[in-house]
Design a protein around this motif. Sequence first.
Motif, mmCIF file in Angstrom:
data_model
loop_
_atom_site.group_PDB
_atom_site.id
_atom_site.type_symbol
_atom_site.label_atom_id
_atom_site.label_comp_id
_atom_site.label_asym_id
_atom_site.label_seq_id
_atom_site.Cartn_x
_atom_site.Cartn_y
_atom_site.Cartn_z
ATOM 1 N N ARG A 104 0.826 -1.209 0.000
ATOM 2 C CA ARG A 104 0.000 0.000 0.000
ATOM 3 C C ARG A 104 0.857 1.255 0.000
ATOM 4 O O ARG A 104 0.474 2.274 -0.552
ATOM 5 C CB ARG A 104 -0.906 0.032 1.241
ATOM 6 N N TRP A 137 -0.827 3.300 -10.123
ATOM 7 C CA TRP A 137 -2.141 3.956 -10.120
ATOM 8 C C TRP A 137 -3.156 3.122 -10.886
ATOM 9 O O TRP A 137 -2.872 2.565 -11.943
ATOM 10 C CB TRP A 137 -2.069 5.345 -10.769
ATOM 11 N N GLY A 138 -4.395 3.095 -10.344
ATOM 12 C CA GLY A 138 -5.481 2.388 -11.014
ATOM 13 C C GLY A 138 -6.342 3.332 -11.838
ATOM 14 O O GLY A 138 -6.338 4.554 -11.629
ATOM 15 N N ASP A 162 -9.577 3.741 -11.793
ATOM 16 C CA ASP A 162 -10.610 4.438 -11.026
ATOM 17 C C ASP A 162 -10.059 5.693 -10.353
ATOM 18 O O ASP A 162 -10.762 6.697 -10.209
ATOM 19 C CB ASP A 162 -11.242 3.498 -9.988
ATOM 20 N N THR A 163 -8.788 5.634 -9.967
ATOM 21 C CA THR A 163 -8.151 6.803 -9.363
ATOM 22 C C THR A 163 -8.073 7.956 -10.365
ATOM 23 O O THR A 163 -8.369 9.112 -10.048
ATOM 24 C CB THR A 163 -6.736 6.447 -8.877
ATOM 25 N N GLY A 208 -13.544 6.417 -6.920
ATOM 26 C CA GLY A 208 -12.089 6.385 -6.979
ATOM 27 C C GLY A 208 -11.402 7.095 -5.829
ATOM 28 O O GLY A 208 -10.176 7.032 -5.696
ATOM 29 N N GLU A 238 -11.928 6.318 -2.717
ATOM 30 C CA GLU A 238 -11.730 5.355 -1.636
ATOM 31 C C GLU A 238 -10.494 4.528 -1.930
ATOM 32 O O GLU A 238 -10.573 3.403 -2.419
ATOM 33 C CB GLU A 238 -12.977 4.468 -1.489
ATOM 34 N N ARG A 239 -9.378 5.096 -1.633
ATOM 35 C CA ARG A 239 -8.102 4.432 -1.905
ATOM 36 C C ARG A 239 -7.117 4.769 -0.806
ATOM 37 O O ARG A 239 -7.310 5.716 -0.033
ATOM 38 C CB ARG A 239 -7.541 4.875 -3.245
ATOM 39 N N VAL A 259 -3.475 6.101 -0.155
ATOM 40 C CA VAL A 259 -2.391 6.811 -0.826
ATOM 41 C C VAL A 259 -1.378 7.240 0.222
ATOM 42 O O VAL A 259 -1.746 7.624 1.339
ATOM 43 C CB VAL A 259 -2.934 8.021 -1.619
ATOM 44 N N THR A 297 -7.908 12.397 -2.741
ATOM 45 C CA THR A 297 -8.440 11.298 -1.938
ATOM 46 C C THR A 297 -9.459 11.842 -0.959
ATOM 47 O O THR A 297 -9.593 13.064 -0.795
ATOM 48 C CB THR A 297 -7.310 10.583 -1.163
#
Length: 973
Positions: free
Chosen positions: A6, A63-64, A66-67, A154, A156-157, A159, A240
């Motif tokens: 993470r 990075w995804g 959704d981000t 996106g 809810e990640r 970082v 975020t």
Amino acid sequence: MDTENRIAISPRPPVDDTLAARIGRELFGAEGPVRELGSSQDRNFRIDTAAGPRVLKVANRSWGRDTLEAQHAAMRHLTRKDPGLKAPVPFADAAGVEIREYPVGDDRLLVRLLSYVEGRPLTGVGYLAPEVIADLGEVSGRTCAALADFDHPGLERVVQWDLRHAEEVIARLHPDIRSADRRDTVLAAAAAAERALAPLKPLLPMQAIHGDITDDNVVGPRDQAGRIRPDGIIDLGDLTRTWRIGELAITCSSVLHHRPEAPLAILHAVRAFDRHVPLTDAEIAAFWPLMVLRGGALVVSGEHQAKLDPDNPSVLEPIENEWRLFEVAASVPFAVADAALRAALGREPTPEQQAMRAVLAGCTPLFPGITHFDAVDLSSTSEALHAGQWLQPQSDARILAKAAVRSGAAATRYGEFRFTRTPALSAEAPQTCALGIDFRVPAESDAVAPLDCRVVAADAAGLTLDSAAGRIRVDGLQHDLAVGTPLARGQHLGRSDGRGLRVQVCLSDALAAPRFSDGVHAPAWQRLCPDPSPLLGCALAAPDADADGLLARRKGTFADVQVHYYHQPMRMERGWKQYLVDSDARSYLDMVNNVAAIGHGHPRLAEAVHRQLLTLNTNSRFHYAAIAELSERLVELAPPGLDTVLLVNSGSEAVDLALRMAQTVTGRMDVMAVREAYHGWTLLSDAVTTSVADNPNALATRPDWVHLASAPNAYRGRFRGAEAASGYASEFRALVDDLAARGRPPAAFIAEPVFGNAGGVLLPDGYLAAAYAAVRAHGGLCIADEVQVGYGRLGHRWWAHEGQGVVPDMITIAKAMGNGYPLGAVITTRAIAEAFKKQGSLFSSAGGSPASCVAGLAVLDAIRDEGLQANAARVGDFLLARFAELKARFPLIGAVHGMGLYQGVELVRDRDSLEPASAECFAICERLRELGVVVQPTGERNNVLKIKPPMCLTQDDAEFFVAQLERVLEEGW
């Protein structure tokens, strides 16, 4: 995703300019020159397309999608909610897709094309002005307010820059810190921050935040002074959902390495943010612990990223700045920061602090038998500190002891900015605000416990008591108590031996409270160390100087046309020699007051005027010795032939009188003057004042009997360099001859023999000789306005006109003549004075009064006896040499003018075009004020630093001024 993954950081994608050009062309049809922009984790490239600049962003493989979709949605949301806030917006490809994939090696990287937000980042800027820091807070607050109702899956990640995870990031990455001491420091600071945050976390509001509104990620235009003024954001890569206060903490932390000497400079940003997003009590309390965690996360991440990506300058270059940021954040106690924010935002003290203050207010006095203390004034207006007594060691103790002898018991005042602690020269605000009270009581006076308490420290110096009112420290008390001793209210505490005692209260047992604070930190420390007057049974707090309130009162009744220096002026209440002192007891080197030629607060002058006012003060129609003595002294100093003196109130009146005399004696009205000159504000002196800096309509409103020659400025005037002398002389002769040919020969020509209004510009050699000859050839008179530039200020000569090899028909003087007392004069010939007498008598109320005359004599005596003219020559030469060194290093300095202690440093944006750096000049003066120097712009374009200090300026003072100017030119303004 496990903990390690993470927070792990991947190296930047292996994409160079060539590959970026291909990606932009193939995916988005974006073609044009490509230049890489900095980034610690992604790859960002500017592409200058035919439609305008674009930013190609190649995302880090961690990075995804959704981000990135959340970022695009946030960009559009910001544009809708706050259209005035500049932010990037995404572009789509031909099929309407905004996020594309592109194969690079074994990865398929996500690629986007965004608009390019015009402006410059603060990256690389040194000093940040208060206005710029406020702009940062404004941008951060507007962004945070606009995102308050934004939501997206996106967000809810996890970082690494989310401050909720900062301790975890530090714990994971701290082994990469190369220094063991630094590792330990970061871990300890992070642990302390987490302890402070623990009870606050459930109370902190959550929302979407940008997460990286810092000096690197804001942009803006340059203002007129060349400062970048943030008005837009870039790079939403850290978007975020997290604690709202994190937005402000991240923004403010980026200021710290720009202003490491002044961590509370961030309050400018805090106030701006709070106007858009009012902070809760919990957010205020959490703010500084989050600043520390942000600093810790930055340094561990920077060290880790440098290990992963050792060739990335965007990682390597900021590391030491990040360490400086962390160290500054960790140096401020959380309680102090909390109190500073509450004071700056107008919030009440915490409920706990209010309760402790209430207990203190109800305590029993330490010395119940003493009901009155004589309050000692140690402020900058104290009568006990005249004549430089403030610079004498232990002056405060002597004054207190003397007062105690007189009245039995005496005490200093809490919250007073003590003048006795003021250094003459200091680039930093001194610690002058008293956070306790010093006092004396008769020997053998018994002290009692002011309330139920326990001894927590006991030594020969005194006692520290723990109580419901906080920590009470009593120094100087004779006692036999041991640590741990419980005491009931009224129980015997100790005894005075007749020497000095001191008492101070601190509401936090975790703080080592200082005895004094500077003006910036005083609002915070006064909340933590409240007034201990209840412990002495009487009110001993100093009155609030309230400089802002006084300014409002001034504006309420005093005409705005009578301007003041500085946008937010300090309250100046004391002067001594070449120093000015404000109500915070801060000393400033005075580089601008040529009125106070022999220095501020001169005892010889004060005593002479004081004696005369006690004896007699009337007007010159009466007969007394001082008027004859002053007139004789002035004639002795004047060139041969000028043997008669007329005394008036001011320089304006002197110029007015000289012009009137010339017009009367010659029977003519017309007068020759030069452009860009200042001579005064009376009817006639204003008529020949041509400076548009003082009056924008000066040239358009001249009466038709005033005729103007070009400003004889060889640096930037009509004629320059080698041609200046002949050019200006020829032009002047032609103008006078033309007037005579039209039947209007001039009655007089008036000019400063050194161009004072332009900043001490020396006239071209021979200019006045040619001008005087041309005027006299047609029967006119010549007036040398020496109000500013004469009286020994040039050092190498008493009168400025001596440098031109001329003798005027009249000399006008004032300013230095009375050192601020109302006194001016015209020195002329007996024949001119007698011819003027034919129109009637002359009278001036203060001009030539006994007090004015003795003031004038005292000034002449001081200049002679203290060698001030020679000092002006010596220190002036030193300044000229040092300014020349600065000019060789800094292109902003176009020229250095003047002589002695009348000089000007002219600032230009270009040495060829001579474009004046006017806004820069004002900004530099504001910055110099922060560094303890008073200096102001002058000249027609307000682009010259006018250097005309009291003539007692020393070489050490001059070196201090040059050092501060050099610092500003290096760091910025």
